[in-house]
Design an enzyme around this catalytic site. Structure first.
Site, PDB file in Angstrom:
ATOM      1  N   LYS A   1     -16.477  56.486 -35.062  1.00 36.81           N
ATOM      2  CA  LYS A   1     -15.115  55.939 -35.167  1.00 36.81           C
ATOM      3  C   LYS A   1     -15.032  54.721 -34.265  1.00 36.81           C
ATOM      4  O   LYS A   1     -15.113  54.825 -33.041  1.00 36.81           O
ATOM      5  CB  LYS A   1     -14.079  56.983 -34.757  1.00 36.81           C
ATOM      6  CG  LYS A   1     -12.643  56.494 -34.873  1.00 36.81           C
ATOM      7  CD  LYS A   1     -11.661  57.580 -34.462  1.00 36.81           C
ATOM      8  CE  LYS A   1     -10.221  57.095 -34.554  1.00 36.81           C
ATOM      9  NZ  LYS A   1      -9.258  58.141 -34.121  1.00 36.81           N
TER      10      LYS A   1
ATOM     11  N   LYS B   1     -15.638  55.622 -39.723  1.00 38.45           N
ATOM     12  CA  LYS B   1     -14.294  55.054 -39.824  1.00 38.45           C
ATOM     13  C   LYS B   1     -14.224  53.790 -38.968  1.00 38.45           C
ATOM     14  O   LYS B   1     -14.640  53.812 -37.804  1.00 38.45           O
ATOM     15  CB  LYS B   1     -13.271  56.085 -39.323  1.00 38.45           C
ATOM     16  CG  LYS B   1     -11.822  55.615 -39.364  1.00 38.45           C
ATOM     17  CD  LYS B   1     -10.881  56.683 -38.784  1.00 38.45           C
ATOM     18  CE  LYS B   1      -9.436  56.178 -38.832  1.00 38.45           C
ATOM     19  NZ  LYS B   1      -8.498  57.129 -38.215  1.00 38.45           N
TER      20      LYS B   1
END
Length: 326
Positions: free
Chosen positions: A196, A249
């Site tokens: 992330k 992400k």
């Protein structure tokens, strides 16, 4: 052999031929639809920075999910907007918390027909907007793990299928796995936000859930976008700690990381096509600069081609509707 014996255009002549030899396809059953459940709302609240998206009152969640299921999208990812926030994000693990209520409503309505996933992070529940416990303006990693355990177990008690820890605290997958197993929830899966990145594409999400940090930023725990080796280390750690699914992400600027995940690990790979990416396409389409349907299908196919088995996307319901027209 080459031209003229080999003519690559032979299999491109008609739509039926092109469809026959297509080997990368986006399918509704591989999509996850994010839902914002708002404890303060009486009617759906439009999110200005995420066009055509809403913060939903608890009573609207089942209806919105039912319409998604009708299109063949069989998974949702719940985010909660609580009525009260505090320093430790206690609403995140309350028995009657907004996400816990949402899980129970959806599982009572749809049972095993639907996969319910939940975000496990404190940022939406804290007054400071950070993803962990704060002490002297420092995000304290190890103390935060105890709160993430409570949150994950509370979601499991409500009936969740998959918890998705996104706070990027070291050891979060191990601690959550241990807590779930010790509480008798060994069948609840973990989709780890493993890679992330600290991204500008989250700005629209933070507006949607009112979770912008009150000081500093999240770069001390989310990853810097100039490092790919770090992503592999993060994913390896999460896989070894018990992650069932590894997530990257955002998706579009990190197609190479999705590819690395797919080629280096055997666990399913998820990619989050985040709100900023969604809003960017929506804005261009509204200006007449892009054909929205064509752009979205091309982008999601690119994410799939990079190696994503699962795509979390705000386009899920629309994409499923378009795909069902073929």
């Amino acid at each position: 052999m080459g031209f003229p014996s080999v003519r690559m255009r032979r299999l491109r002549r008609t739509p039926a031929l092109r469809h026959l030899v297509t080997n990368i396809r986006v399918h509704p059953s591989n999509l996850v639809y994010p839902l914002f459940v708002d404890e303060n709302a009486k009617t759906p609240v439009p999110i200005n920075s995420i066009p055509d998206y809403y913060r939903l009152p608890i009573d609207y969640v089942a209806d919105a999910t039912g319409k998604t299921l009708e299109q063949g999208v069989k998974a949702v990812l719940l985010f909660g907007i609580p009525s009260k926030r505090d320093e430790t994000g206690s609403g995140a693990f309350a028995v009657d918390g907004i996400v816990q209520r949402g899980i129970r409503k959806l599982k009572n309505e749809f049972e095993d027909e639907l996969v319910v996933m939940t975000d496990v992070c404190l940022c939406e529940y804290t007054t400071h907007g950070h993803c962990g416990i704060v002490k002297d303006k420092e995000i304290v990693n190890d103390h935060t793990l105890e709160f993430l355990q409570k949150m994950a177990v509370s979601h499991a008690e409500a009936g969740v299928d998959i918890v998705a820890p996104s706070s990027m605290m070291d050891g979060q997958v191990r601690f959550i796995r241990e807590a779930l197993d010790d509480s008798g929830f060994d069948e609840v899966a973990i989709m780890a936000y493993s890679a992330k990145y600290a991204s500008c594409f989250y700005g629209t999400f933070r507006e949607a859930v009112d979770s912008a940090p009150s000081f500093g930023d999240r770069k001390c725990y989310q990853m810097g976008y100039g490092n790919s080796d770090e992503a592999l280390r993060e994913m390896e750690l999460d896989a070894n700690e018990g992650a069932d699914i590894l997530m990257v992400k955002p998706a579009l600027p990190y197609l190479d990381i999705i590819s690395l995940a797919k080629s280096n690990f055997t666990a399913p790979v998820a990619a989050y096509n985040v709100s900023g990416e969604y809003a960017m396409v929506k804005a261009a389409a509204r200006m007449g600069w892009l054909d929205e349907k064509a752009a979205v299908l091309e982008l999601l196919t690119g994410i799939k081609r990079a190696g994503a088995d699962i795509i979390v996307t705000y386009f899920a319901k629309d994409v499923a509707s378009w795909l069902n027209q073929f």
